[in-house]
Write a protein that holds these residues in place. Sequence first.
Motif, mmCIF file in Angstrom:
data_model
loop_
_atom_site.group_PDB
_atom_site.id
_atom_site.type_symbol
_atom_site.label_atom_id
_atom_site.label_comp_id
_atom_site.label_asym_id
_atom_site.label_seq_id
_atom_site.Cartn_x
_atom_site.Cartn_y
_atom_site.Cartn_z
ATOM 1 N N SER B 38 0.834 -1.202 0.000
ATOM 2 C CA SER B 38 0.000 0.000 0.000
ATOM 3 C C SER B 38 0.871 1.255 0.000
ATOM 4 C CB SER B 38 -0.899 0.012 1.223
ATOM 5 O OG SER B 38 -0.120 0.042 2.389
ATOM 6 N N ALA B 39 0.274 2.319 -0.505
ATOM 7 C CA ALA B 39 0.969 3.613 -0.537
ATOM 8 C C ALA B 39 -0.044 4.699 -0.238
ATOM 9 C CB ALA B 39 1.585 3.822 -1.912
ATOM 10 N N ASP B 40 0.461 5.843 0.208
ATOM 11 C CA ASP B 40 -0.443 6.963 0.488
ATOM 12 C C ASP B 40 -0.787 7.738 -0.777
ATOM 13 O OD1 ASP B 40 -0.404 6.244 3.083
ATOM 14 O OD2 ASP B 40 1.024 7.776 3.726
ATOM 15 N N GLY B 41 0.132 7.766 -1.733
ATOM 16 C CA GLY B 41 -0.090 8.551 -2.936
ATOM 17 C C GLY B 41 -0.158 10.029 -2.607
ATOM 18 N N SER B 42 -0.758 10.775 -3.496
ATOM 19 C CA SER B 42 -0.932 12.211 -3.264
ATOM 20 C C SER B 42 -2.413 12.505 -3.386
ATOM 21 C CB SER B 42 -0.123 12.990 -4.304
ATOM 22 O OG SER B 42 -0.366 14.363 -4.147
ATOM 23 N N GLY B 87 -6.857 13.041 -6.288
ATOM 24 C CA GLY B 87 -5.582 13.719 -6.097
ATOM 25 C C GLY B 87 -4.744 13.589 -7.347
ATOM 26 N N SER B 88 -3.535 14.118 -7.254
ATOM 27 C CA SER B 88 -2.676 14.055 -8.443
ATOM 28 C C SER B 88 -2.183 12.629 -8.681
ATOM 29 C CB SER B 88 -1.497 15.007 -8.287
ATOM 30 O OG SER B 88 -0.793 14.700 -7.102
ATOM 31 N N GLN B 89 -2.040 11.858 -7.586
ATOM 32 C CA GLN B 89 -1.570 10.474 -7.735
ATOM 33 C C GLN B 89 -2.272 9.560 -6.735
ATOM 34 O OE1 GLN B 89 2.755 10.782 -7.400
ATOM 35 N NE2 GLN B 89 2.853 9.852 -9.437
ATOM 36 N N PRO B 90 -3.526 9.273 -6.944
ATOM 37 C CA PRO B 90 -4.181 8.340 -6.014
ATOM 38 C C PRO B 90 -3.553 6.954 -6.142
ATOM 39 C CG PRO B 90 -5.653 8.900 -7.832
ATOM 40 C CD PRO B 90 -4.441 9.747 -7.997
ATOM 41 N N PRO B 91 -3.295 6.283 -5.034
ATOM 42 C CA PRO B 91 -2.577 5.003 -5.083
ATOM 43 C C PRO B 91 -3.454 3.869 -5.633
ATOM 44 C CG PRO B 91 -3.277 5.467 -2.860
ATOM 45 C CD PRO B 91 -3.641 6.672 -3.669
#
Lengths: 503, 173
Positions: B38-42, B87-91
């Motif tokens: 998992s990642a938080d992304g932006s 967001g700009s980079q949803p994970p």
Amino acid sequence: MEIVQALQARSLAVDGQVRAFCRRFDDQALETARLSDQARARGEALGPLHGVPITIKENVDIAGTPSTMGLRSRQNEPAKSDSVTVQAVREAGAIILGKTNVPQLLLAQEAENSVWGITHNPWDLSRSPGGSSGGEAAALASGQTPLGIGTDIGGSIRIPAHFCGIAGLKPTVDRWSNRGSVGAIPGQELVRAQIGPMARTAQDLALLATALDPLAMSRRDPAVPPFAAPRPEDVDLKGLRVGVFTDDGYLAPGPAIARAVRRAAEALADAGAEIVDYQPPGAQELLYIWLAGISADGGETMRALMADEEVCRQIKPSMRMARLPSAVRQLAAAYMASRGQDRVARLLRALGEKPVQALWTLTTERTALRRAELDAWNTQNLDLVLCPPHALPAMQLGTSGDLSLTLNYPFRYVMLNFPAGVLPITRVGEDEQNWRKPSDMVEKRCAEVEAGSAGLPVGVQVVARPWQEDRVLAAMIAIEARVIGDSAYPRTPIEPMGSSKRL
Amino acid sequence: MPVSAQRCFLVAILATLCPACPAGVPFVPPAPDACSNSADGSLINLEIGDGTDASAPFHPFVQGDSPSFITGGQGLRMFAIRLRLQGSQPPTCVRQTTAIYDEAGLNYGQITTPLKTYADAPGARTTRPLWLAFGIPDQFRLHVQAGTLQRDIHLCQPCPLPSQSTAGNDTAP
């Protein structure tokens, strides 16, 4: 199935703080729940607890898992089969969620050991949930399970019930099978442990107490008499005589606990019972006979079980005293007596290794006290007794080693072998914390426990004659029905909290 | 009423309260659509939507909404949510914790499982339904933490008053 999922989700939310579970059967529980749902869909009934989740105290055997009693030396000794009570639980259709924590050797008013860690009281995470069924009580109070199985040899069901604001019943010995319940001193039978039910309310407690089949247990355990399950719904409380005492003359309980006893008496009077004063015989003798009997081998059995493991802080003081040479203990006792510490002096004299003849004498004294108690009940024509479950509310973690002499109320009815239940009544008030004027070091420790105890739950102990669990349960249900609406009633489940949030 | 009769009564009530049991087969909620790494992304926004109908378009809850409950074989209410991340980079795999609290603050349960996300609109990804079988009270607060964002929304069923708000909840970093 969704109830098991709900409880697992609740555990995920709270057990990181409470730490009631020492072993979880999440996958098996979900699978059992799935099968249970399918059976119900087919119109099949698995038993009176069909699909109801339950937890089991750590020292009660479940096949394939060790019953360690908090000892590292037992971690690699899985039980070969289910205990008889666990078999009865499964046959009633219940779903076992996991096992719950205990103190080392099951001999403390806490649930801390080096195998599973420390269980915290959800009413105040800095305090003990009681012991030895402390994990069960904490799991119930924090809403992680609706029903539990505990064991009681000196209050181990009733103390956690009192400390955590839940309900528990210590039946008459062998009312439920103890086969497969592991104890610290096998063969010691001056005082015996007994398996019993625990729940959040008296109503739920009665459900569990009446759901397990004693006749099936009797077929698997020759000690269990072939009686039918108790039927509290058949008990008429009108006209029953209830003896009440708030102080046994050895160690007075806090004012909130005395108030809880009086409130319970009011409730039973409202249910039609006749309330009379009662002064129990032999309060001091019972306490010291218990301690003298359980230490009669000088602690040798427990040391052998512990192998090289360090004794935990809760039982270290008693173990040290029991190991002292007799002459040293007598000298220490004389010194303590000269300093006005009569309770501790008598403890020093009671603990320690004894010849067989002395153990037989203790057994004779115990039996005489059992008969004296029954004679006293007969003289006053009593059917039930209401009294404190303990002198104190939940104590701070790590302090119970200095508080073994506060066990006078719970010890009493395991020594006498009368069935006894505890249910929550009220909470300690702000003006009920700092009342004790300590006369010795025991009372000083008691005052330290009571300081800051406002808001903690306290209960009442309900006792009946041997084998009359139906009357205990009926009285508990009647009391609960009348106090559950009180503003100070300690309703559970609760969110785990620190002392500052309690009021 | 005798205890045995109470039990029978309870079982009968549970059976009649089981609208999701076609032909007597109780509804079993599917496992979370979990992932690892998992990642938080932006992220700049997190929305919580009704997930009971997995095929329906994403429909965000508003304060005071009533979720669509399903009653399981044991009579417990449950419902599903979906999360939409913007967001700009949803994970593609978001760490999340979802919890339900009653009005007194009692946590009825929580799920901490990373969830897969699927492309939705540009800059937005949505999860598959996450079933919450927590023994849900009539009025409750749903709290979701996903990535670096968290959101609280008050739901009810039945609701004491008609829904007063039509706006979604604020997203807090």
